[in-house]
Each structure stands twice: as C-alpha cells, then as structure tokens.
Design a protein around this motif. Sequence first.
Motif, PDB file in Angstrom:
ATOM      1  N   LYS A 187     -30.057  65.932 -25.398  1.00  0.00           N
ATOM      2  CA  LYS A 187     -30.545  64.781 -24.634  1.00  0.00           C
ATOM      3  C   LYS A 187     -29.483  64.307 -23.667  1.00  0.00           C
ATOM      4  N   LYS A 188     -29.887  63.937 -22.467  1.00  0.00           N
ATOM      5  CA  LYS A 188     -28.941  63.418 -21.476  1.00  0.00           C
ATOM      6  C   LYS A 188     -28.338  62.103 -21.978  1.00  0.00           C
ATOM      7  N   VAL A 189     -29.197  61.223 -22.455  1.00  0.00           N
ATOM      8  CA  VAL A 189     -28.703  59.938 -22.980  1.00  0.00           C
ATOM      9  C   VAL A 189     -29.212  59.738 -24.396  1.00  0.00           C
ATOM     10  N   TYR A 229     -28.961  57.082 -27.841  1.00  0.00           N
ATOM     11  CA  TYR A 229     -28.723  55.669 -28.101  1.00  0.00           C
ATOM     12  C   TYR A 229     -28.403  55.474 -29.573  1.00  0.00           C
ATOM     13  N   PHE A 270     -24.238  54.043 -25.979  1.00  0.00           N
ATOM     14  CA  PHE A 270     -25.056  55.007 -25.253  1.00  0.00           C
ATOM     15  C   PHE A 270     -24.180  56.221 -25.008  1.00  0.00           C
ATOM     16  N   ARG A 287     -22.556  64.984 -20.032  1.00  0.00           N
ATOM     17  CA  ARG A 287     -22.163  65.556 -18.726  1.00  0.00           C
ATOM     18  C   ARG A 287     -21.988  64.495 -17.644  1.00  0.00           C
TER      19      ARG A 287
END
Lengths: 117, 325
Positions: free
Chosen positions: A17-19, A21, A33, A37
């Motif tokens: 996942k890019k972000v 939580y 968070f 990359r």
Amino acid sequence: MNAPDRYERFVVPEGTKKVSYERDTKIINAASFIIEREDHTIGNILRMQLHRDPNTLFAGYKLPHPLQYKIIVRIHTASQSSPMQAYNQAINDLDKELEHLKKVFQAEKIRIENISL
Amino acid sequence: MDGVTYQRFPTVKIREMKHEYMKFELRETDASIANALRRVMLAEVPTIAIDLVEIESNSSVLNDEFLSHRLGLIPLVSDKAMDMRFSRDCDACDGDGQCQYCSVEFLLNVRCEGDQTLDVTSQDLRSADMAAMPVDFEIGRGFDAGGYDHSNDKKGIIIVKLRRGQELRLRAIARKGIGKDHAKWSPAATVTFMYEPEIHINEELMETLTLTEKLNWIESSPTKVFDIDPNTQQVVVVDPEAYTYDDEVIKKSEAMGKPGLVEIYAKDDSFIFTVESTGAISAYQLVINALEILKQKLDAVRLSDDTQENDEQFGELRQHMGGVS
Ligand SMILES: [Zn+2]
C-alpha cells in the motif's frame, strides 16, 4: 548479479500500500501514516502544512533509514479533529496552494512577455 | 470539512526569463514549499535520455560502455516527456521499452575517411522523431525570449574523435526517466534559492562614525552590500541580495565598539530562486512541470477509501466496547 532494481527507490512494489495508517494504541487522536517511496519532499511540506492547523497538537515526520524508502508521518490532534481529518485537510490545502502557484506563474509569464515586447 | 482551509496564496515575480535561465521571487509561503519545489526540479521532473545502446561496430579509441555512458548524458529536447510513458509501466510493449509511447530510437553511423580527425557529435544522431533531438540541434527555435540567437552555435556535443579508418555504428534507445534514477535524466543544471535579507541600519549610531570609519566598515563586507551616498555621506544599502549571511559587518561593528550598527534578518517567507535548465525543457517549463509533479505526488499520498472505511469501523467497535481502554 544482485544489484537491486534501479527504480526500487521510487516505485511502490506490487501488493504494497502507498499509504498505511496506524492508530496509536495509547493516545486517542494520535496516529502514524506510513508512506511508501516518499522522502523529505512530501514529508516536510505535509508537516509544515499540518502545523498551520490549530487542531493539530503534534505533527512530525521521519525518514527511518536512507535505505528504507518510506517516511512516517505522526499526527496528534485535539478532540474536535482526528489525525485522518487533519491529514486530508493538509493535502487538500497544499494541493490548492500549488494550483494557485501554477496559475500565478502562468499569469506572471504573460505579464513579463508583454513588457519585453 | 465545512470549508475550513489553512491554504496560503503565494505570489511570484519573474525577474528574468530566458529559455534556459530564470530568476524569480517567491513570496508568502514557507521554506518547505520552496525546498520541495527545488528538490522536485532537480530529481523528479521527467526528461528523455539515451538508456540503451546496441553497438554494431566500434573501432574508436573509447570502449563500448564509455561511449554508452557519454550518449546517455547528452540532453535531449524533452517537451513531450510529461506525456510519455515510463517503459516500466508501458503496456504497449510489455516492458520491452521500445515502442512509440515510451521510447525514441536514434541511429548513429559515422566513418572517418580523411586524414583529418573527425569529431562525432550529437549532431550525428539520427532520429525519426524531430520532437526529441539533442538540445543544440534545435531548428527553427532561432531566437528565444532573451533575444539570443541559437543558430550560430550548432556545433553539437562531442562524443568521440575518429582517425582514418575508424568507425562507429550503433542504435540507441532513449527513454523517459527522472533524476532520482540517474542524473542524466535531470532537467536542471542548477536550482538554488536564497532567503531575502532585510537590512536595517541604525542611522543614529551610524552618524557617530567618522567618514573613514564608515568606509572601513563598508569595506569589511566581502560583497558590495553597502556604500556611501556621495551627497549626504550616509551609509546606504545598495544591494541587499549581495549579502551572503557571512556576519562580517556585524563582527566589524562589534570590533569597532559599536554593536548594533546594523541588524540583518532573513525573511522566512521570501525566496529568490535561480533556475538553470540543461536545455531539455525551458526553465519556465521546468518550474511548471515541477508544480504539476508535486501535485501528482500529493495526490498519490491521499488515503485510499478502504483505509478510511477500516478506521471508521474501528471507531465504532471502540465505542461498542465502551471507549478507550
Ligand atoms: Zn512501450
């Protein structure tokens, strides 16, 4: 050869996942968070924008290690807000600021071109 | 949520703009934005550069990899780079990285027949795509905004020199990339910004100085920031931006026994940028593209819907369980 992929530093691997939580387990309205990359470019503008939000009690980011291509943004807010709300707000405000900057630049280019004519 | 915003409205003033050079003032924002803009211009605005070389024949004095490296460093006109695809996520050629959407092909075929040394330059690169030629190849872009005539310096960038009988034949593929991957893709030669200085002279204290003392004090600055007004013999600020934050005038005041002669602050919301491009894109376009890339980066770090939903469910669960433990 065991050289890592050239773009491993800026392309999010498949299935990651890019972000993500992570809520703080001990403090309410605090969360981290984890942004894959990304580096100081995003980390620092987010942090500074969060500081403009009066509901943000704490906002900071870290680049845990130069060879781990991710940053961690930690936000603690007052009870009338939430880390997610503050995070979204910061992104929206930055986005608007950059859109504004782009328009201002285009207008300024036209202005100085007219002068030099 | 209800229309609250902590947005800023920065202002911009362009001081000078040429094709490959620009100087501008950025105000009413903070150092994080100025620095993000600088970082993106250096490392994340895409250009195209030679990335794959197939050597058919090389009898020059430079070896194949040396030549390939030199070819990679030649700046190519990259106005279309923003709309191109990265080969790694091009589905038209399945990662082959050689289709029209993600690459530009170049051919080079030179042989030295005469007694004179032959220079092989970027001008010898042949491409089907006129929109992606080596930078100084530019045809028809004769004059830029600065009125500089490019048509006289089409000498090209030297790649290798050949003597009689030596030849070089190759095929090169240029691809889209960013400076973070390899510096050859960086469109920026230099990008710098400085804080605008604010200089306050304590006139009252300054007038207690004799003319020679004033001149000595002015001379203590390594750059020409201050001067004497020939009429009034007062010390005036002639060029605040020449100040390099070296503190020399402040140390001099103290040494003269007159601390507080001058106060200098760096305004934390005013920046003076200098942008120089390699020519791959114009300096102006470099700034505009950097803003666009930064916007795209921000968009990519937005929370996904499922992350937000998961958290909402978690919140409800917590309420059922009687609040925080
Ligand atoms: Zn392709």
